[in-house]
Design a protein around this motif. Structure first.
Motif, mmCIF file in Angstrom:
data_model
loop_
_atom_site.group_PDB
_atom_site.id
_atom_site.type_symbol
_atom_site.label_atom_id
_atom_site.label_comp_id
_atom_site.label_asym_id
_atom_site.label_seq_id
_atom_site.Cartn_x
_atom_site.Cartn_y
_atom_site.Cartn_z
ATOM 1 N N ASN A 52 0.094 0.218 -12.792
ATOM 2 C CA ASN A 52 -0.682 -0.871 -12.187
ATOM 3 C C ASN A 52 -0.724 -2.008 -13.214
ATOM 4 N N ASN A 55 -3.376 -7.583 -11.835
ATOM 5 C CA ASN A 55 -4.186 -7.715 -10.634
ATOM 6 C C ASN A 55 -4.184 -9.182 -10.200
ATOM 7 N N TYR A 56 -4.153 -9.421 -8.896
ATOM 8 C CA TYR A 56 -4.178 -10.789 -8.392
ATOM 9 C C TYR A 56 -5.484 -11.515 -8.758
ATOM 10 N N HIS A 95 4.311 -3.858 -5.240
ATOM 11 C CA HIS A 95 3.475 -4.038 -4.046
ATOM 12 C C HIS A 95 2.006 -4.073 -4.443
ATOM 13 N N GLU A 96 1.196 -4.661 -3.571
ATOM 14 C CA GLU A 96 -0.247 -4.636 -3.763
ATOM 15 C C GLU A 96 -0.792 -3.402 -3.073
ATOM 16 N N GLY A 100 -5.984 -6.378 -4.833
ATOM 17 C CA GLY A 100 -5.190 -7.141 -5.793
ATOM 18 C C GLY A 100 -4.427 -6.322 -6.815
ATOM 19 N N GLN A 101 -4.509 -4.985 -6.720
ATOM 20 C CA GLN A 101 -3.837 -4.117 -7.702
ATOM 21 C C GLN A 101 -2.334 -4.084 -7.448
ATOM 22 N N LEU A 102 -1.547 -4.457 -8.452
ATOM 23 C CA LEU A 102 -0.096 -4.504 -8.305
ATOM 24 C C LEU A 102 0.565 -3.311 -8.991
#
Length: 401
Positions: A52, A55-56, A95-96, A100-102
């Motif tokens: 992860n 985050n956005y 992907h999210e 907002g976690q990428l």
């Protein structure tokens, strides 16, 4: 053999590798040293192997520190969008997940390989299986060399020394408190550390319920010390885990109780009264199972309300329904402790940020010495925030070393 570098970085993790790549791009002669046999071990196991990586929605209030303002400068100058651009440049699919976690679509090794590629392109050297035996400040000299390191591979001298050793969480991956020892050697204040983003252990009667429900997940709202998180709770053989629990663990102190709302989405007392009129013959157990699982409903009633285990909704009084609702909306749990550094994702505390420039990450009292990443007293929430702090603090230092 004596090696001389402009920049030496101790720690080949997220912050160390990022700093090496960025300093190398500036034309600096960089060496990364690490005692482990492989770079970026924590990166590889993070996010369930998917990493992860940011985050956005990165905001300073997602970080814990004795100085909550310290992280603002670095985070504002190297943002999540900057790191996402780097990920895009390397063609890494992601992907999210939520909030907002990428995450990487494939493996966390995509992020590690990206950092290693960046280091290679920038000409930064990485030397593994190297123990640091001694560090000393050098007297003024013509070459501007400020530090000498005695390592298991010989002596190294440098102008700038960056400490990116992380904290003691997950010692099986080689994590230690070595960075704190270096800070103390140079007279810096270090706050006591403890495990953060970590599961809780229970030893009272609640443990039996957790053991029986091990593997069951429930969406909850959990509160402690004026902080609240809405996310999933996971019952385990030892106690409680899951994102909501990991988040609140960073705010919990020994002896504190957790306030857990097991049905935060609606008012249970009101709903029971409605359903009593609409479906009076339904058993309380089966009705609760519609909102949890059959196993949870049965075990919960056995432990908390055995007198109503065989009741239908029609048999419940208003007081009964209030009592059931109160226990589910306000489940009080007193953990005996956390699982500690063994499973903690981060360590809270660390090098006092007042000792370091928020703009450059250089120690105010020790020219040429820098601390970046988790070794500092800056700890992010779950969800990619700690990685973003690693990237941002690394770049801030890399622009100066």
């Amino acid at each position: 053999m004596l090696q001389k570098y402009e920049v030496v970085i101790i720690g080949a993790g997220a912050a160390g590798l990022m700093c090496a790549a960025e300093a190398g791009k500036r034309g600096r002669n960089v060496l990364v040293l690490d005692h482990a046999n492989k770079a970026g071990k924590k990166i590889l196991m993070s996010g369930g192997g998917r990493c992860n990586f940011t985050n956005y929605y990165v905001e300073p209030d997602r970080y814990l520190s004795h100085n909550p303002h310290f992280c603002k400068s670095a985070l504002s100058r190297y943002t999540q969008w900057d790191f996402i651009a780097l990920v895009d440049k390397h063609g890494i699919p992601y992907h999210e997940k939520k909030d907002g976690q990428l995450f990487c679509d494939n493996k966390a090794s995509d992020i590690l390989n990206m950092l290693l590629d960046e280091c290679e392109q920038a000409g930064a050297s990485i030397q593994l299986k190297t123990a640091i035996e001694q560090i000393e400040a050098l007297a003024d000299n013509e070459e501007g060399l400020r530090y000498q390191l005695l390592t298991s591979s010989g002596k190294v001298q440098c102008q700038s020394l960056v400490i990116a050793t992380g904290g003691p969480s997950i010692p099986t991956l080689g994590a230690t408190g070595f960075g704190y020892d270096i800070a103390r050697q140079f007279g810096l204040k270090v706050y006591p550390t403890r495990a953060g983003l970590v599961p809780f252990m229970l030893t009272d009667h609640t443990k039996a319920l957790c053991e029986a429900l091990s593997g069951t997940s429930v969406n909850v709202s959990v509160s402690c010390n004026d902080k609240n998180f809405n996310d999933d709770l996971l019952f385990t053989h030892r106690g409680l885990s899951g994102p909501a629990i990991l988040q609140i663990s960073s705010y919990w102190q020994e002896g504190d109780e957790l306030d857990i709302d097991l049905l935060p989405s609606f008012n249970l007392a009101e709903r029971l009264r409605e359903q009593q009129h609409q479906r009076p013959k339904v058993s309380l157990k089966n009705w609760l199972a519609e909102h949890f699982t059959q196993k949870f409903a049965e075990l919960w009633l056995e432990q908390h309300h055995p007198q109503w285990l065989g009741y239908s909704l029609a048999q419940l009084s208003g007081d009964d329904m209030d009592a059931i609702a109160n226990r589910i909306h306000q489940w009080r749990v007193k953990p005996s402790g956390t699982e500690g550094y063994r499973t903690a994702e981060v360590a809270l505390g660390g090098v006092d940020t007042d000792e370091v420039s928020s703009k450059t990450l250089e120690v105010k009292s020790q020219p040429g010495l820098y601390f970046i990443g988790e070794v500092l007293d800056v700890t992010g929430h779950l969800g990619g925030f700690n990685f973003q702090w690693a990237w941002a603090s690394a770049v801030a230092a890399a622009e100066q070393v």
